[in-house]
Every structure is written in structure tokens, then in C-alpha cells.
Design an enzyme around this catalytic site. Sequence first.
Site, PDB file in Angstrom:
ATOM      1  N   ALA A 228       0.801  -1.237   0.000  1.00 37.01           N
ATOM      2  CA  ALA A 228       0.000   0.000   0.000  1.00 37.01           C
ATOM      3  C   ALA A 228       0.825   1.275   0.000  1.00 37.01           C
ATOM      4  O   ALA A 228       0.303   2.353   0.244  1.00 37.01           O
ATOM      5  CB  ALA A 228      -0.951  -0.009   1.192  1.00 37.01           C
TER       6      ALA A 228
ATOM      7  N   ARG B  44       1.999   2.686  -2.539  1.00 33.67           N
ATOM      8  CA  ARG B  44       1.637   3.477  -3.730  1.00 33.67           C
ATOM      9  C   ARG B  44       0.467   2.805  -4.447  1.00 33.67           C
ATOM     10  O   ARG B  44      -0.038   1.771  -4.019  1.00 33.67           O
ATOM     11  CB  ARG B  44       2.847   3.598  -4.664  1.00 33.67           C
ATOM     12  CG  ARG B  44       3.207   2.281  -5.321  1.00 33.67           C
ATOM     13  CD  ARG B  44       4.393   2.392  -6.259  1.00 33.67           C
ATOM     14  NE  ARG B  44       4.422   1.247  -7.157  1.00 33.67           N
ATOM     15  CZ  ARG B  44       5.404   0.968  -7.993  1.00 33.67           C
ATOM     16  NH1 ARG B  44       6.463   1.746  -8.042  1.00 33.67           N
ATOM     17  NH2 ARG B  44       5.342  -0.079  -8.787  1.00 33.67           N
TER      18      ARG B  44
ATOM     19  N   VAL C 293       5.345 -10.151   1.329  1.00 37.06           N
ATOM     20  CA  VAL C 293       4.191 -11.036   1.574  1.00 37.06           C
ATOM     21  C   VAL C 293       4.396 -12.446   1.042  1.00 37.06           C
ATOM     22  O   VAL C 293       3.669 -13.366   1.437  1.00 37.06           O
ATOM     23  CB  VAL C 293       2.868 -10.447   1.001  1.00 37.06           C
ATOM     24  CG1 VAL C 293       2.494  -9.141   1.666  1.00 37.06           C
ATOM     25  CG2 VAL C 293       2.918 -10.308  -0.520  1.00 37.06           C
TER      26      VAL C 293
ATOM     27  N   ASN D 125      -3.478  -6.813  -1.258  1.00 36.83           N
ATOM     28  CA  ASN D 125      -3.342  -6.010  -2.481  1.00 36.83           C
ATOM     29  C   ASN D 125      -1.957  -6.114  -3.127  1.00 36.83           C
ATOM     30  O   ASN D 125      -1.821  -5.869  -4.324  1.00 36.83           O
ATOM     31  CB  ASN D 125      -3.651  -4.541  -2.124  1.00 36.83           C
ATOM     32  CG  ASN D 125      -3.235  -3.579  -3.206  1.00 36.83           C
ATOM     33  OD1 ASN D 125      -3.922  -3.435  -4.215  1.00 36.83           O
ATOM     34  ND2 ASN D 125      -2.078  -2.925  -3.017  1.00 36.83           N
TER      35      ASN D 125
ATOM     36  N   TYR E  30       0.684 -14.270 -14.420  1.00 39.52           N
ATOM     37  CA  TYR E  30      -0.170 -13.278 -13.736  1.00 39.52           C
ATOM     38  C   TYR E  30      -1.623 -13.763 -13.739  1.00 39.52           C
ATOM     39  O   TYR E  30      -2.304 -13.733 -12.720  1.00 39.52           O
ATOM     40  CB  TYR E  30      -0.028 -11.934 -14.447  1.00 39.52           C
ATOM     41  CG  TYR E  30      -0.762 -10.779 -13.786  1.00 39.52           C
ATOM     42  CD1 TYR E  30      -0.181 -10.069 -12.739  1.00 39.52           C
ATOM     43  CD2 TYR E  30      -2.024 -10.394 -14.216  1.00 39.52           C
ATOM     44  CE1 TYR E  30      -0.846  -9.005 -12.134  1.00 39.52           C
ATOM     45  CE2 TYR E  30      -2.695  -9.330 -13.626  1.00 39.52           C
ATOM     46  CZ  TYR E  30      -2.102  -8.639 -12.587  1.00 39.52           C
ATOM     47  OH  TYR E  30      -2.766  -7.582 -11.993  1.00 39.52           O
TER      48      TYR E  30
ATOM     49  N   ALA F 152      -2.766 -16.797 -14.100  1.00 37.77           N
ATOM     50  CA  ALA F 152      -2.923 -17.996 -13.266  1.00 37.77           C
ATOM     51  C   ALA F 152      -2.974 -17.619 -11.787  1.00 37.77           C
ATOM     52  O   ALA F 152      -3.788 -18.140 -11.012  1.00 37.77           O
ATOM     53  CB  ALA F 152      -1.768 -18.963 -13.529  1.00 37.77           C
ATOM     54  N   ALA F 153      -2.102 -16.686 -11.392  1.00 33.88           N
ATOM     55  CA  ALA F 153      -2.073 -16.256  -9.984  1.00 33.88           C
ATOM     56  C   ALA F 153      -3.395 -15.596  -9.601  1.00 33.88           C
ATOM     57  O   ALA F 153      -3.960 -15.860  -8.533  1.00 33.88           O
ATOM     58  CB  ALA F 153      -0.911 -15.286  -9.773  1.00 33.88           C
ATOM     59  N   LYS F 154      -3.912 -14.739 -10.482  1.00 36.98           N
ATOM     60  CA  LYS F 154      -5.154 -14.020 -10.162  1.00 36.98           C
ATOM     61  C   LYS F 154      -6.348 -14.981 -10.166  1.00 36.98           C
ATOM     62  O   LYS F 154      -7.273 -14.832  -9.360  1.00 36.98           O
ATOM     63  CB  LYS F 154      -5.365 -12.871 -11.141  1.00 36.98           C
ATOM     64  CG  LYS F 154      -4.350 -11.734 -10.983  1.00 36.98           C
ATOM     65  CD  LYS F 154      -4.350 -11.155  -9.577  1.00 36.98           C
ATOM     66  CE  LYS F 154      -3.596  -9.837  -9.469  1.00 36.98           C
ATOM     67  NZ  LYS F 154      -3.482  -9.348  -8.075  1.00 36.98           N
TER      68      LYS F 154
ATOM     69  N   ILE G 115      -6.095  -0.039 -14.784  1.00 39.32           N
ATOM     70  CA  ILE G 115      -6.096   1.178 -13.979  1.00 39.32           C
ATOM     71  C   ILE G 115      -4.734   1.859 -14.131  1.00 39.32           C
ATOM     72  O   ILE G 115      -3.698   1.182 -14.139  1.00 39.32           O
ATOM     73  CB  ILE G 115      -6.327   0.852 -12.473  1.00 39.32           C
ATOM     74  CG1 ILE G 115      -7.469  -0.165 -12.276  1.00 39.32           C
ATOM     75  CG2 ILE G 115      -6.539   2.137 -11.680  1.00 39.32           C
ATOM     76  CD1 ILE G 115      -8.851   0.288 -12.634  1.00 39.32           C
TER      77      ILE G 115
END
Length: 277
Positions: free
Chosen positions: A14, A16, A59, A85, A184, A186-188, A217
Site C-alpha cells: 500500500a 503506492r 508477503v 493487495n 499473472y 494464473a495467480a489471479k 487502472i
Amino acid sequence: MDRLLGRTALVTGAARGLGAQIVRRFAEEGAHVIVNDINLTAAQETAKKYNGDAFSCDVSNSSEVDRMFLEIASKGLEIDILVNNAGISGLEGDNQAQERVRKSLKVAEASAKGEIPEIDPPILEVTDSAWSKMLAVHLDGTFFCSRAFVRNFRKSNSLSEIGRAIINMGSIMGTSGGSGSAAYCAAKAGILGLTRSLARELAPFKVRVNAIAPGYILTDMTSPMAEMFPLLVAQTPQGRLGDPDDIAWAAVYLGSDEAKFVTGQTLSPNGGWHMSQ
Ligand SMILES: NC(=O)c1ccc[n+]([C@@H]2O[C@H](COP(=O)([O-])OP(=O)(O)OC[C@H]3O[C@@H](n4cnc5c(N)ncnc54)[C@H](O)[C@@H]3O)[C@@H](O)[C@H]2O)c1
């Protein structure tokens, strides 16, 4: 105003981008905010703006995550809302980032024209370590933080009156897929499965678990993809890319009592780019 009054929220990654905007809106809505990032100085700067606390950890490292949650608890902070996040695009520090984006674009354009691309399929360039790192930061990170969150509130044996919430950051890529971003995606996709599973498991413990699946975004993460923006805008019924507030307000809603009957869901602010999650 005050939609999150009395709550304490930990947002990972978090310092940024989307995480920082979530922290800002959470604080404005009355939450005490805890900013995590792998970059401690940047996390401290963000936390300072909103009278919050900052804690650093990677993380994707289970023991660092457990240590951070213990540190948070030892300061007397009890987390009501966890926002998983933290994330990477895989393009960070890659001097071939532009070239990789161009290749993805070429595959998408050839596909739209029914042509065979004149390049190799991008998966051939995905190394074992790039694949593992992507899954580690996103999927392992979400699992490690969620487990530590649950462990800590079980230890203190408190059943929150207001109910707790986990919000996981997915992506439209988790359901739509995307050329040049297999790891990316697969991870999501894994994060969306984890979200639904934990929603069932934690409902009796008064924890709601939901995901946000943002469209494209404008943040530091997407800036190396600038060459793709015209195509993405053209594909978006609302005719624009998103801004961080489009996601931050979704997080405020999912963290608040307004969403008290909402669990196991994926909310996808994406301007209509993808209409089913
Ligand atoms: N920007 C978009 O278009 C978009 C779209 C869909 C999903 N998302 C997801 O939203 C999340 C935030 O994206 P963003 O655009 O704000 O990215 P960003 O790159 O601007 O910010 C990500 C933050 O996470 C931190 N971070 C990275 N690895 C970490 C780790 N191992 N441990 C702790 N912190 C770590 C970074 O230091 C950075 O501050 C990510 O999960 C991303 O995949 C973004």
C-alpha cells in the site's frame, strides 16, 4: 463519511498505487490504517499522511508475514479488515519490458485479424523463477496473510461485533486471460478460487471474504504498458482506463456494513471491458 469508523484495516502493498488510494479512502471513512509494503520507507511515508502505522514485509515470505502480524498484535492493534493487495506485473526492472508488451500486442492483433503471429508464443520466454515469483507474491502472499490474520484473531479469541472482512485483489486477467501474462493470469485466477473457498470456511466465524477484479487502472504498474492503452480504451465501453479511486471505493464498500450480506463475490470495476467474472 464514517463508513469504516472504529475499524482497523491492514492493506498490503500500500505504499503506492491502488493500495495507497485504498488507505486514503479507508482513513477518510474513519478506519485506522496499517500500511504494509516491501519498501518500508515508502510505506512509512504513506502511513504518515493518514496517521496510520507502517510495517514492512515481503508477503511472499511466510515467516516474514507471521512476524509482521505478531508485531502488529504486540502493538495492541487488532485487524478488522485485511486487504491483500500487494502485487507485481513481472515487468519491474525488466529492461525488455517494452519489447514484451509489444509482443503481447502483436499476438492480440494477429488473433483479431485471424493471422498467425510472426513471433514465438510468449510462454516460451517465461522462466521457472519468473513463474514461481508471480505465484509467490500474489497467491502465496494472499494465503500467508489470510492465514496469519485468522490465526491472530483466533488467538485473541475475539468475535468482532461488527464482523471482519478480507478483500483480495484479483484482476480481470484472472477470468479473461491475456496473452503474454500466463503467470499473472494464473495467480489471479487462483486468488478468486481462494476467495470463494475462504468465504465458505470463514462465514461461521463472521468473516466476509470477497475479491475485487480491477480492469486496467493507471498506476506505476501499468505505465510500461502505455503502447497498449489505445487498444484497451477502444475495447472499453466507457472509453477510458480506470483511476485508483474506481477501485478504492469498491474496497470501502466491501469493507463496510453496506456489504454485510456480500461474501464469496468478485466485484469488477472495469468500465465494461469484461462483463462477467
Ligand atoms: N493497475 C492495474 O491496472 C491493476 C489491474 C488489476 C489488478 N491489479 C492489482 O492491484 C494490486 C496493486 O496494483 P498497483 O497497480 O497499485 O501496483 P503498484 O506496482 O503501483 O503497487 C504495488 C505495491 O506492492 C508492493 N509490493 C510488491 N511486491 C510486494 C511484496 N512481495 N510484499 C509487499 N509489498 C509488495 C510494491 O512495493 C508497490 O508499492 C496488485 O495486486 C495488482 O496485480 C492492478
